[in-house]
Scaffold this motif. Structure first.
Motif, PDB file in Angstrom:
ATOM      1  N   GLY A   1      40.390  31.900  29.525  1.00 23.15           N
ATOM      2  CA  GLY A   1      40.247  30.682  30.320  1.00 23.15           C
ATOM      3  C   GLY A   1      39.216  30.732  31.428  1.00 23.15           C
ATOM      4  N   TRP A   2      38.620  31.901  31.678  1.00 20.74           N
ATOM      5  CA  TRP A   2      37.637  32.000  32.768  1.00 20.74           C
ATOM      6  C   TRP A   2      36.298  31.430  32.325  1.00 20.74           C
ATOM      7  N   LYS A   3      35.681  30.637  33.177  1.00 19.54           N
ATOM      8  CA  LYS A   3      34.344  30.100  32.917  1.00 19.54           C
ATOM      9  C   LYS A   3      33.389  30.580  34.001  1.00 19.54           C
ATOM     10  N   THR A   4      32.188  30.983  33.592  1.00 19.22           N
ATOM     11  CA  THR A   4      31.200  31.445  34.566  1.00 19.22           C
ATOM     12  C   THR A   4      30.707  30.264  35.394  1.00 19.22           C
TER      13      THR A   4
ATOM     14  N   TRP B   1      35.692  30.913  37.237  1.00 17.54           N
ATOM     15  CA  TRP B   1      36.781  30.083  37.749  1.00 17.54           C
ATOM     16  C   TRP B   1      37.623  29.555  36.600  1.00 17.54           C
ATOM     17  N   ARG B   2      38.835  29.196  36.935  1.00 17.47           N
ATOM     18  CA  ARG B   2      39.720  28.494  36.002  1.00 17.47           C
ATOM     19  C   ARG B   2      40.759  27.755  36.839  1.00 17.47           C
ATOM     20  N   PRO B   3      41.408  26.735  36.265  1.00 19.48           N
ATOM     21  CA  PRO B   3      42.418  25.995  37.038  1.00 19.48           C
ATOM     22  C   PRO B   3      43.535  26.930  37.517  1.00 19.48           C
ATOM     23  N   SER B   4      43.957  26.717  38.744  1.00 17.32           N
ATOM     24  CA  SER B   4      45.043  27.511  39.317  1.00 17.32           C
ATOM     25  C   SER B   4      46.387  27.029  38.794  1.00 17.32           C
ATOM     26  N   CYS B   5      47.304  27.973  38.625  1.00 13.79           N
ATOM     27  CA  CYS B   5      48.696  27.620  38.304  1.00 13.79           C
ATOM     28  C   CYS B   5      49.510  27.429  39.583  1.00 13.79           C
ATOM     29  N   GLU B   6      48.895  27.717  40.743  1.00 14.37           N
ATOM     30  CA  GLU B   6      49.614  27.728  42.014  1.00 14.37           C
ATOM     31  C   GLU B   6      49.484  26.408  42.783  1.00 14.37           C
ATOM     32  N   PHE B   7      48.308  25.753  42.647  1.00 13.45           N
ATOM     33  CA  PHE B   7      48.072  24.519  43.396  1.00 13.45           C
ATOM     34  C   PHE B   7      47.001  23.721  42.660  1.00 13.45           C
TER      35      PHE B   7
ATOM     36  N   TYR C   1      39.312  31.690  41.662  1.00 13.37           N
ATOM     37  CA  TYR C   1      37.973  32.227  41.441  1.00 13.37           C
ATOM     38  C   TYR C   1      38.064  33.741  41.287  1.00 13.37           C
ATOM     39  N   LYS C   2      37.318  34.265  40.317  1.00 15.19           N
ATOM     40  CA  LYS C   2      37.262  35.721  40.102  1.00 15.19           C
ATOM     41  C   LYS C   2      35.822  36.189  40.257  1.00 15.19           C
ATOM     42  N   GLY C   3      35.618  37.189  41.102  1.00 16.66           N
ATOM     43  CA  GLY C   3      34.315  37.847  41.198  1.00 16.66           C
ATOM     44  C   GLY C   3      34.411  39.212  40.548  1.00 16.66           C
ATOM     45  N   GLU C   4      33.359  39.593  39.821  1.00 13.10           N
ATOM     46  CA  GLU C   4      33.346  40.898  39.169  1.00 13.10           C
ATOM     47  C   GLU C   4      31.943  41.481  39.284  1.00 13.10           C
ATOM     48  N   GLY C   5      31.846  42.668  39.855  1.00 10.07           N
ATOM     49  CA  GLY C   5      30.532  43.290  40.011  1.00 10.07           C
ATOM     50  C   GLY C   5      30.667  44.776  40.253  1.00 10.07           C
TER      51      GLY C   5
ATOM     52  N   GLY D   1      29.959  57.589  42.165  1.00 12.29           N
ATOM     53  CA  GLY D   1      29.279  56.871  43.244  1.00 12.29           C
ATOM     54  C   GLY D   1      29.215  55.374  43.024  1.00 12.29           C
ATOM     55  N   LYS D   2      29.998  54.869  42.064  1.00 11.17           N
ATOM     56  CA  LYS D   2      30.009  53.425  41.816  1.00 11.17           C
ATOM     57  C   LYS D   2      31.445  52.903  41.766  1.00 11.17           C
ATOM     58  N   THR D   3      31.598  51.621  42.067  1.00 11.77           N
ATOM     59  CA  THR D   3      32.916  50.977  42.078  1.00 11.77           C
ATOM     60  C   THR D   3      32.815  49.640  41.371  1.00 11.77           C
ATOM     61  N   GLN D   4      33.744  49.400  40.453  1.00 11.12           N
ATOM     62  CA  GLN D   4      33.869  48.060  39.885  1.00 11.12           C
ATOM     63  C   GLN D   4      34.791  47.278  40.812  1.00 11.12           C
ATOM     64  N   LEU D   5      34.241  46.202  41.384  1.00 16.28           N
ATOM     65  CA  LEU D   5      35.028  45.428  42.346  1.00 16.28           C
ATOM     66  C   LEU D   5      35.392  44.071  41.765  1.00 16.28           C
ATOM     67  N   PHE D   6      36.694  43.832  41.679  1.00 21.23           N
ATOM     68  CA  PHE D   6      37.219  42.516  41.319  1.00 21.23           C
ATOM     69  C   PHE D   6      37.698  41.838  42.601  1.00 21.23           C
ATOM     70  N   SER D   7      37.335  40.579  42.775  1.00 22.30           N
ATOM     71  CA  SER D   7      37.859  39.824  43.912  1.00 22.30           C
ATOM     72  C   SER D   7      38.420  38.506  43.397  1.00 22.30           C
ATOM     73  N   PHE D   8      39.514  38.093  44.000  1.00 23.51           N
ATOM     74  CA  PHE D   8      40.170  36.842  43.599  1.00 23.51           C
ATOM     75  C   PHE D   8      40.401  35.987  44.838  1.00 23.51           C
TER      76      PHE D   8
END
Length: 209
Positions: A23-26, A37-43, A48-52, A165-172
């Motif tokens: 369901g995620w769309k860039t 992003w995708r529609p929230s089930c909460e409100f 939004y999801k960030g991945e880098g 020396g690298k980190t995959q960071l997910f943010s929501f």
């Protein structure tokens, strides 16, 4: 209200966001991050999801992200003006108030948020912050701020196998900014601010010895 139980349920929710690819769309893409992003089930808004990949070990990246009073995050994150501890519930769970500055050329006025925040470490070396809105008797709505509401949100610093020396960071981010804001302002603000978040974080990690 059982704050600790609430915190634990947010940990599970954020882990499910990270594992669930459907369901995620860039909506925005740079060299630092892809924002989905995708529609929230909460409100009635979006999650939004960030991945880098961030150049820096998970512990260095976490040092810049961890939710602590007078920590590094207030120094580099342009969306956080002030961070206050309201109550420390356990070693890894606290209730905090976050103050954000005005944004979007003043269209979004200063906000404040009251959240229960937990820190969770996983066996694979991942460390995450997990937060959601709560009410707290010591922090009713304040004059001069619109009270916003974070639905389950946070960051996960995931080790990259073979590359210490690298980190995959997910943010929501899943935030009801409150107030009478046009939908178009909100929908354009979050992807842009998340790109800025990754860019500023990358610069902050570089300054650490």
């Amino acid at each position: 209200m059982d704050y600790i139980q609430t915190a634990r349920s947010v940990e599970d929710r954020l882990l499910s966001y990270r594992k669930d690819e459907s369901g995620w769309k860039t909506c925005k893409k740079t060299n630092d991050v892809v924002v989905y992003w995708r529609p929230s089930c909460e409100f009635a808004g979006y999650v939004y999801k960030g991945e880098g990949i961030v150049n820096g070990s998970p512990e260095k990246v976490w040092d810049c992200l961890k939710p602590e009073i007078n920590g590094l995050r207030v120094k580099w994150d342009s969306n956080i003006k002030k961070f206050e501890l309201l109550e420390q519930l356990s070693a890894d769970v606290s209730i905090c108030r976050t103050v954000t500055p005005s944004a979007a050329m003043g269209i979004i006025s200063p906000r404040d948020f009251v959240d229960v925040i937990s820190v969770k470490r996983y066996e694979d070396g991942t460390v995450s912050s997990n937060a959601t809105n709560v009410s707290h008797p010591n922090c009713p709505p304040q004059p001069g701020y619109v009270r916003g509401f974070n639905h389950p949100c946070g960051c996960s610093c995931v080790p990259v196998p073979g590359e210490p020396g690298k980190t995959q960071l997910f943010s929501f981010f899943q935030t009801d900014l409150g107030g009478l804001l046009p939908r178009s302002v909100v929908d354009s603000f979050f992807p842009t601010s998340m790109v800025e978040f990754y860019s500023n974080l990358t610069k902050a990690v570089k300054t650490l010895k």
